[in-house]
Motif scaffolding. Structure first.
Motif, short mmCIF file in Angstrom:
data_model
loop_
_atom_site.label_atom_id
_atom_site.label_comp_id
_atom_site.label_asym_id
_atom_site.label_seq_id
_atom_site.Cartn_x
_atom_site.Cartn_y
_atom_site.Cartn_z
N PRO A 9 -3.61 -0.50 -1.48
CA PRO A 9 -3.71 -1.92 -1.76
C PRO A 9 -4.74 -2.61 -0.86
CG PRO A 9 -1.43 -1.26 -1.46
CD PRO A 9 -2.28 -0.09 -1.06
N GLU A 13 -3.72 -7.89 -2.02
CA GLU A 13 -2.66 -7.19 -2.74
C GLU A 13 -1.49 -6.88 -1.82
OE1 GLU A 13 -5.29 -4.75 -6.06
OE2 GLU A 13 -4.86 -3.81 -4.13
N ARG A 14 -1.77 -6.49 -0.58
CA ARG A 14 -0.68 -6.15 0.35
C ARG A 14 0.25 -7.32 0.55
NH1 ARG A 14 -4.82 -3.22 3.18
NH2 ARG A 14 -5.10 -4.94 4.63
N VAL A 32 0.79 -1.82 -9.48
CA VAL A 32 -0.40 -2.65 -9.31
C VAL A 32 -1.39 -2.23 -10.38
CG1 VAL A 32 -2.30 -3.30 -7.77
CG2 VAL A 32 -0.02 -2.80 -6.82
N ARG A 34 -5.13 -3.20 -11.82
CA ARG A 34 -6.37 -3.93 -11.60
C ARG A 34 -7.14 -4.00 -12.91
NH1 ARG A 34 -7.93 -0.66 -6.09
NH2 ARG A 34 -6.39 -1.66 -4.73
N ARG A 40 -5.27 -9.25 -11.27
CA ARG A 40 -4.30 -8.19 -11.01
C ARG A 40 -2.99 -8.52 -11.70
NH1 ARG A 40 -8.51 -7.09 -8.52
NH2 ARG A 40 -8.65 -6.26 -6.43
N MET A 42 1.09 -7.29 -11.29
CA MET A 42 2.00 -6.56 -10.42
C MET A 42 3.43 -6.83 -10.85
SD MET A 42 0.62 -7.21 -6.60
CE MET A 42 -1.02 -6.77 -6.09
N ASP A 60 -7.46 -12.97 -6.68
CA ASP A 60 -7.74 -13.29 -5.27
C ASP A 60 -8.64 -14.52 -5.16
OD1 ASP A 60 -6.28 -11.42 -3.87
OD2 ASP A 60 -7.89 -9.94 -3.80
#
Length: 112
Positions: A9, A13-14, A32, A34, A40, A42, A60
């Motif tokens: 990740p 993402e983390r 996850v 992409r 993304r 999840m 992001d």
């Protein structure tokens, strides 16, 4: 970047994964996905390979997902990479393979 580094990740993402784990006590992993647009998808998964959270879509450093994702909800044809980040303690390798196949529909980790 190696294939192993790509499957780890990213920083943004983390943070999302940790939040999903915190809100999903039954989760053994977070799938996850992409997309080619940078968005993304999840979701937490339980030991049976069933959803343990709602699907979260994000991008992001953006206020919302892209226009294409708003239209097609992140169509699978636009997936560039998918993996499961396992929670500690991780399930057995056999369970991981079962969950992986059920959740992501493939027997192996995918990147293209």
């Amino acid at each position: 970047m190696t294939a192993e580094e790509k499957r780890n990740p990213e920083k943004g993402e983390r943070a999302m994964i940790e939040g999903i784990f915190e809100g999903s006590p039954d989760a053994v992993g977070v799938a996850v996905i992409r997309l080619n647009c940078g968005c993304r998808k999840m979701a937490a998964v339980d030991l049976a390979g069933e959803p343990a959270s709602k699907i979260i879509m994000y991008r992001d450093q953006a206020e919302s997902i892209c226009e294409q994702c708003k239209k097609d909800n992140g169509d699978f044809m636009r997936v560039t990479e998918q993996f499961i980040k396992w929670n500690e303690p991780e399930p057995t390798e056999e369970m991981k393979k079962e969950i992986w196949g059920k959740v992501l529909g493939t027997a192996e980790e995918q990147s293209h």
